[in-house]
Design a protein around this motif. Structure first.
Motif, PDB file in Angstrom:
ATOM      1  N   GLY A 168      27.729 -57.542 -53.585  1.00  0.00           N
ATOM      2  CA  GLY A 168      27.077 -56.976 -52.401  1.00  0.00           C
ATOM      3  C   GLY A 168      27.961 -55.956 -51.713  1.00  0.00           C
ATOM      4  N   GLY A 169      29.253 -56.231 -51.673  1.00  0.00           N
ATOM      5  CA  GLY A 169      30.195 -55.281 -51.078  1.00  0.00           C
ATOM      6  C   GLY A 169      30.219 -53.964 -51.833  1.00  0.00           C
ATOM      7  N   TYR A 170      30.243 -54.036 -53.152  1.00  0.00           N
ATOM      8  CA  TYR A 170      30.235 -52.803 -53.951  1.00  0.00           C
ATOM      9  C   TYR A 170      28.914 -52.048 -53.813  1.00  0.00           C
ATOM     10  N   LEU A 171      27.804 -52.789 -53.758  1.00  0.00           N
ATOM     11  CA  LEU A 171      26.513 -52.137 -53.510  1.00  0.00           C
ATOM     12  C   LEU A 171      26.506 -51.464 -52.138  1.00  0.00           C
ATOM     13  N   GLY A 172      27.126 -52.097 -51.155  1.00  0.00           N
ATOM     14  CA  GLY A 172      27.233 -51.503 -49.826  1.00  0.00           C
ATOM     15  C   GLY A 172      28.079 -50.243 -49.821  1.00  0.00           C
ATOM     16  N   LEU A 173      29.120 -50.201 -50.645  1.00  0.00           N
ATOM     17  CA  LEU A 173      29.930 -48.979 -50.747  1.00  0.00           C
ATOM     18  C   LEU A 173      29.088 -47.834 -51.322  1.00  0.00           C
ATOM     19  N   ILE A 174      28.256 -48.139 -52.305  1.00  0.00           N
ATOM     20  CA  ILE A 174      27.346 -47.123 -52.847  1.00  0.00           C
ATOM     21  C   ILE A 174      26.367 -46.668 -51.769  1.00  0.00           C
ATOM     22  N   THR A 175      25.846 -47.628 -51.001  1.00  0.00           N
ATOM     23  CA  THR A 175      24.932 -47.310 -49.903  1.00  0.00           C
ATOM     24  C   THR A 175      25.585 -46.355 -48.914  1.00  0.00           C
ATOM     25  N   ALA A 176      26.824 -46.670 -48.535  1.00  0.00           N
ATOM     26  CA  ALA A 176      27.548 -45.828 -47.575  1.00  0.00           C
ATOM     27  C   ALA A 176      27.759 -44.424 -48.128  1.00  0.00           C
ATOM     28  N   LEU A 177      28.110 -44.318 -49.403  1.00  0.00           N
ATOM     29  CA  LEU A 177      28.294 -42.990 -50.007  1.00  0.00           C
ATOM     30  C   LEU A 177      26.989 -42.199 -49.992  1.00  0.00           C
ATOM     31  N   CYS A 178      25.876 -42.855 -50.252  1.00  0.00           N
ATOM     32  CA  CYS A 178      24.566 -42.183 -50.190  1.00  0.00           C
ATOM     33  C   CYS A 178      24.285 -41.675 -48.772  1.00  0.00           C
ATOM     34  N   ALA A 179      24.603 -42.496 -47.774  1.00  0.00           N
ATOM     35  CA  ALA A 179      24.378 -42.083 -46.380  1.00  0.00           C
ATOM     36  C   ALA A 179      25.307 -40.937 -45.989  1.00  0.00           C
ATOM     37  N   PHE A 180      26.569 -41.003 -46.418  1.00  0.00           N
ATOM     38  CA  PHE A 180      27.497 -39.890 -46.164  1.00  0.00           C
ATOM     39  C   PHE A 180      26.954 -38.602 -46.786  1.00  0.00           C
ATOM     40  N   TYR A 181      26.432 -38.700 -48.008  1.00  0.00           N
ATOM     41  CA  TYR A 181      25.912 -37.520 -48.694  1.00  0.00           C
ATOM     42  C   TYR A 181      24.758 -36.891 -47.903  1.00  0.00           C
ATOM     43  N   LEU A 182      23.799 -37.719 -47.472  1.00  0.00           N
ATOM     44  CA  LEU A 182      22.657 -37.174 -46.746  1.00  0.00           C
ATOM     45  C   LEU A 182      23.095 -36.571 -45.408  1.00  0.00           C
ATOM     46  N   ALA A 183      24.040 -37.215 -44.723  1.00  0.00           N
ATOM     47  CA  ALA A 183      24.560 -36.654 -43.468  1.00  0.00           C
ATOM     48  C   ALA A 183      25.224 -35.304 -43.729  1.00  0.00           C
ATOM     49  N   ALA A 184      26.044 -35.254 -44.775  1.00  0.00           N
ATOM     50  CA  ALA A 184      26.716 -33.998 -45.118  1.00  0.00           C
ATOM     51  C   ALA A 184      25.700 -32.924 -45.472  1.00  0.00           C
ATOM     52  N   ALA A 185      24.688 -33.296 -46.244  1.00  0.00           N
ATOM     53  CA  ALA A 185      23.660 -32.325 -46.615  1.00  0.00           C
ATOM     54  C   ALA A 185      22.956 -31.779 -45.385  1.00  0.00           C
ATOM     55  N   ASP A 186      22.610 -32.650 -44.444  1.00  0.00           N
ATOM     56  CA  ASP A 186      21.937 -32.194 -43.223  1.00  0.00           C
ATOM     57  C   ASP A 186      22.811 -31.209 -42.446  1.00  0.00           C
ATOM     58  N   VAL A 187      24.081 -31.520 -42.293  1.00  0.00           N
ATOM     59  CA  VAL A 187      24.991 -30.653 -41.519  1.00  0.00           C
ATOM     60  C   VAL A 187      25.289 -29.357 -42.273  1.00  0.00           C
ATOM     61  N   ILE A 188      25.663 -29.478 -43.539  1.00  0.00           N
ATOM     62  CA  ILE A 188      26.075 -28.299 -44.313  1.00  0.00           C
ATOM     63  C   ILE A 188      24.897 -27.375 -44.579  1.00  0.00           C
ATOM     64  N   ASN A 189      23.764 -27.925 -44.967  1.00  0.00           N
ATOM     65  CA  ASN A 189      22.595 -27.079 -45.237  1.00  0.00           C
ATOM     66  C   ASN A 189      22.152 -26.338 -43.981  1.00  0.00           C
ATOM     67  N   GLU A 190      22.164 -27.014 -42.838  1.00  0.00           N
ATOM     68  CA  GLU A 190      21.795 -26.335 -41.591  1.00  0.00           C
ATOM     69  C   GLU A 190      22.823 -25.274 -41.222  1.00  0.00           C
ATOM     70  N   SER A 191      24.100 -25.576 -41.413  1.00  0.00           N
ATOM     71  CA  SER A 191      25.157 -24.611 -41.078  1.00  0.00           C
ATOM     72  C   SER A 191      25.034 -23.329 -41.892  1.00  0.00           C
ATOM     73  N   PHE A 192      24.705 -23.453 -43.179  1.00  0.00           N
ATOM     74  CA  PHE A 192      24.609 -22.292 -44.052  1.00  0.00           C
ATOM     75  C   PHE A 192      23.218 -21.672 -44.060  1.00  0.00           C
ATOM     76  N   GLY A 193      22.234 -22.374 -43.489  1.00  0.00           N
ATOM     77  CA  GLY A 193      20.882 -21.846 -43.458  1.00  0.00           C
ATOM     78  C   GLY A 193      20.201 -21.839 -44.820  1.00  0.00           C
ATOM     79  N   ARG A 194      20.733 -22.613 -45.742  1.00  0.00           N
ATOM     80  CA  ARG A 194      20.144 -22.727 -47.080  1.00  0.00           C
ATOM     81  C   ARG A 194      20.619 -24.032 -47.717  1.00  0.00           C
ATOM     82  N   VAL A 195      20.010 -24.392 -48.815  1.00  0.00           N
ATOM     83  CA  VAL A 195      20.361 -25.647 -49.475  1.00  0.00           C
ATOM     84  C   VAL A 195      21.655 -25.476 -50.269  1.00  0.00           C
ATOM     85  N   ILE A 196      22.673 -26.171 -49.829  1.00  0.00           N
ATOM     86  CA  ILE A 196      23.944 -26.249 -50.552  1.00  0.00           C
ATOM     87  C   ILE A 196      23.995 -27.595 -51.272  1.00  0.00           C
ATOM     88  N   LEU A 197      23.621 -28.649 -50.541  1.00  0.00           N
ATOM     89  CA  LEU A 197      23.565 -30.005 -51.090  1.00  0.00           C
ATOM     90  C   LEU A 197      22.092 -30.420 -51.143  1.00  0.00           C
TER      91      LEU A 197
END
Length: 188
Positions: free
Chosen positions: A153-182
């Protein structure tokens, strides 16, 4: 979670980061990478970032009219608050089997939320898929006293956290650049 351009900042990256960072820290313990002596820092993060930041993000999702984002962020913010209060005040008094029911109930709620992601971006779907597995694995591990399942469960949670980090990064980076980077796998 929220991509509507309405003159307001997108609250989703804040909520996702609060969720991801707190989940990452707790799951380092659940996976057995760190021991339970490290839980105090997770409790502090659960109150300050996992709980509070997600609730703030949820209220802004409400203002944007995003029922899914509102429900998710407020609910998981409340999860972190309830978890931190439990660990701080009641952990030694509660049988592991009852904790398993708590985790199983959150798994069922998360499964419902996962179904709500089937019409949303694949990156969001991945978060709720892995979070559902995380809660159920932790529940089964606590119910059976099998620490190997808790570690899973802990390892599955680490994967979950990485997925959430990715989506957060995509939201910030894509908006900053005005296009899809992630890419997030927007529904067609």
């Amino acid at each position: 979670m929220s991509t509507v351009k309405d003159g307001l900042a997108n609250p989703a990256p804040l909520g996702l980061c609060g969720f991801a960072l707190t989940t990452w820290l707790l799951c380092l313990i659940n996976a057995g990478i760190f021991d339970v002596k490290s839980v105090g820092l997770v409790v502090a993060m659960a109150f300050a970032f996992g709980g509070t930041a997600q609730m703030i993000a949820g209220m802004f999702e409400y203002k944007k009219g995003n029922t899914f984002g509102f429900t998710a962020f407020i609910s998981y913010g409340a999860f972190w608050w309830s978890w931190a209060l439990f660990v701080t005040f009641f952990k030694g008094e509660t049988p592991a089997t009852f904790v398993a029911w708590y985790l199983g109930a959150w798994g069922t709620f998360t499964l419902m939320m996962f179904l709500g992601t089937l019409a949303k971006a694949k990156a969001l779907r991945a978060i709720f898929f892995f979070l559902t597995l995380t809660f159920y694995a932790l529940a089964i591990g606590d119910a059976t006293g099998n620490h190997a399942i808790v570690n899973l469960g802990g390892y599955l949670g680490l994967i979950t956290a990485l997925c959430a980090f990715y989506l957060a990064a995509a939201d910030v980076i894509n908006e900053s650049f005005g296009r899809v980077i992630l890419p997030v796998g927007e529904p067609k």
